[in-house]
Design a protein around this motif. Sequence first.
Motif, PDB file in Angstrom:
ATOM      1  N   SER A 332       4.473   7.548   3.534  1.00 22.71           N
ATOM      2  CA  SER A 332       4.079   8.621   2.634  1.00 22.71           C
ATOM      3  C   SER A 332       3.604   9.814   3.452  1.00 22.71           C
ATOM      4  O   SER A 332       3.460   9.746   4.676  1.00 22.71           O
ATOM      5  CB  SER A 332       2.946   8.155   1.722  1.00 22.71           C
ATOM      6  OG  SER A 332       1.760   7.972   2.492  1.00 22.71           O
ATOM      7  N   ARG A 333       3.354  10.906   2.771  1.00 20.48           N
ATOM      8  CA  ARG A 333       2.681  12.014   3.454  1.00 20.48           C
ATOM      9  C   ARG A 333       1.288  11.531   3.862  1.00 20.48           C
ATOM     10  O   ARG A 333       0.617  10.848   3.089  1.00 20.48           O
ATOM     11  CB  ARG A 333       2.522  13.217   2.520  1.00 20.48           C
ATOM     12  CG  ARG A 333       3.817  13.751   1.955  1.00 20.48           C
ATOM     13  CD  ARG A 333       3.551  14.990   1.112  1.00 20.48           C
ATOM     14  NE  ARG A 333       4.742  15.391   0.394  1.00 20.48           N
ATOM     15  CZ  ARG A 333       4.928  15.206  -0.910  1.00 20.48           C
ATOM     16  NH1 ARG A 333       3.968  14.632  -1.635  1.00 20.48           N
ATOM     17  NH2 ARG A 333       6.040  15.597  -1.497  1.00 20.48           N
ATOM     18  N   PRO A 334       0.820  11.906   5.047  1.00 17.76           N
ATOM     19  CA  PRO A 334      -0.551  11.535   5.409  1.00 17.76           C
ATOM     20  C   PRO A 334      -1.538  12.265   4.511  1.00 17.76           C
ATOM     21  O   PRO A 334      -1.269  13.381   4.058  1.00 17.76           O
ATOM     22  CB  PRO A 334      -0.670  12.013   6.860  1.00 17.76           C
ATOM     23  CG  PRO A 334       0.319  13.127   6.971  1.00 17.76           C
ATOM     24  CD  PRO A 334       1.467  12.730   6.075  1.00 17.76           C
ATOM     25  N   VAL A 335      -2.651  11.633   4.212  1.00 19.92           N
ATOM     26  CA  VAL A 335      -3.668  12.302   3.409  1.00 19.92           C
ATOM     27  C   VAL A 335      -4.267  13.454   4.202  1.00 19.92           C
ATOM     28  O   VAL A 335      -4.371  14.586   3.713  1.00 19.92           O
ATOM     29  CB  VAL A 335      -4.781  11.311   2.992  1.00 19.92           C
ATOM     30  CG1 VAL A 335      -5.878  12.037   2.205  1.00 19.92           C
ATOM     31  CG2 VAL A 335      -4.195  10.180   2.150  1.00 19.92           C
ATOM     32  N   ILE A 336      -4.635  13.187   5.440  1.00 19.62           N
ATOM     33  CA  ILE A 336      -5.233  14.204   6.305  1.00 19.62           C
ATOM     34  C   ILE A 336      -4.186  14.707   7.290  1.00 19.62           C
ATOM     35  O   ILE A 336      -3.573  13.929   8.018  1.00 19.62           O
ATOM     36  CB  ILE A 336      -6.440  13.629   7.073  1.00 19.62           C
ATOM     37  CG1 ILE A 336      -7.474  13.062   6.096  1.00 19.62           C
ATOM     38  CG2 ILE A 336      -7.064  14.704   7.977  1.00 19.62           C
ATOM     39  CD1 ILE A 336      -8.030  14.070   5.118  1.00 19.62           C
ATOM     40  N   GLY A 337      -3.996  16.020   7.319  1.00 22.32           N
ATOM     41  CA  GLY A 337      -3.008  16.600   8.211  1.00 22.32           C
ATOM     42  C   GLY A 337      -3.490  16.683   9.646  1.00 22.32           C
ATOM     43  O   GLY A 337      -4.655  16.438   9.950  1.00 22.32           O
ATOM     44  N   ALA A 338      -2.582  17.067  10.532  1.00 19.88           N
ATOM     45  CA  ALA A 338      -2.901  17.161  11.957  1.00 19.88           C
ATOM     46  C   ALA A 338      -3.463  18.524  12.332  1.00 19.88           C
ATOM     47  O   ALA A 338      -3.793  18.766  13.496  1.00 19.88           O
ATOM     48  CB  ALA A 338      -1.651  16.877  12.787  1.00 19.88           C
TER      49      ALA A 338
END
Length: 517
Positions: A332-338
């Motif tokens: 999935s898309r990560p909850v917290i971005g980089a």
Amino acid sequence: MKKRQLGVILTACMLTGVLAGCSDKEAGAGEGGGTDSKKPVTFSWLAYDRVEGKIRTDWEIFKEIEAKTGVKVNFQIVSQEGLTEKKQIMIATNSTTDFIQVSTQEGREHGPDKIFLNLNDYLDKAPNLKSFFEKYPEAKAVATGADGGIYTVPVIEGDAEGKGFNFIWYTRKDLLDKYSLKAPTTMDEFYQFLKAFKEKEPTSYPLIPNAIVGDTGLYTVFGRAFTGIHGFYNIDPATDKYAFAPYHKGYKDSLTFLNKLYTEKLLDPEYSLLTQAQWEERILTGKSLVTYFWKADLESLTEKARKAGKADYELDAIPQVAADGVKNYQFSRPVIGAVGRAISAKVKDKDRAVQFMDYLVSEEGSNYLSLGIEGKTYTKENGQPMFMKEFGASPFNTLRKDWGVWYDLITLDNAKSREVWERGLSDKSKDINKRYEPFIIPAPKQIVKTQEELELEKSKLNNLNKFLEQKLTEFVTGKTPINDTTYQQFIDQAKKLGSDDLLNMYNTAYTRTYGKK
């Protein structure tokens, strides 16, 4: 930096005022007593012009934000191509704009050196930021430097349930129907599917990737399909530990499979050299018929082809496939971005800057950046926000161009924008989402590396990646035959370049960050 280079940078600063250290005093950049929360103040903010539309000074959401906060945003604009270099120069000379987007790693690395403001010192005055870090422990972990300071506000990318995702397999549904072809569900069926297309459309090269690495890259997608590892290094969902994909037996099988596609002209022979424009042209004209790409672009590409005269053209999704015995999944898309928003440690009015950041994280501020203005960019149906129907299947184009909404380096919550966008999807797109739901699993959390681990990564990963990309291309195109001897030589060279060192480092950092055993 060399003295001459520094001199050029400082001269440019004095002449153009681009760097934050040259804040426009007439605009009152960063000034204001801090006692009056509505006293006019201007903060500089680094951004770049997107292809959908350039940065504008008259975006209405920022007029609304200024009316609510007294803060005027002065965007310092660079090209997308020049963004990385500009940011690096700003960090190296401690002259960042008042607000800037950096990677959370850059925040942790340079924050303690007084490049970025330590938000931890202000949380008692910033209730929304305090709640944000309490709600998202991962965000706090990746924003916290070695000295315990918090230096970024990470961008939210995905929903907490780990259901949102980005990528699907495309194919030409009009040709699928025309030739009565059945969508594949296994890797062997996928091969037969491409062969059938080649037979019916002999001038085509059915499979085309838009890249060789990255989330949609050929080696990433087929490496995962044959090993269960996404990319060269990633978490193995079966073990919850980092793995190096080429160490898995299935990786050699993936190369053999791709070589077969290449040899039988089922894979575009120029796959490793294609530009994004060439990829799109070949998909739109029927030179290629199957690809793996962002789901958000499927309907807009269909529309583009029809406007170009292909009235029957239609793209649709086919199932994601994997080799026998390999978990068929997509993260999935990560909850917290980089990446995250940071404030310059040199900002003149630190209290007001933190107040402004706190407002942007609040529901009202976040809604402006992610949704826009109710009644103008979105409405509410049954209490739920919906982007204006006239914005079409790809509302982000209009939102970014005309409103500054959901704009890279500006918004702090992409997940909120995506949730509203997907709520208004066509029945076809909603059906595609439903079909792909069984394949989606939560993305791995980010790891926090020590300075020593960062140095190890910098010294080894780039050279290793270059070697891998070159050697895999040689295997797939037949320049190097695929057998036990050549593959072992490939692994041996990867080890010499540090594949074991990096694997051990990733697992050590993962264990330390999240207490994994």
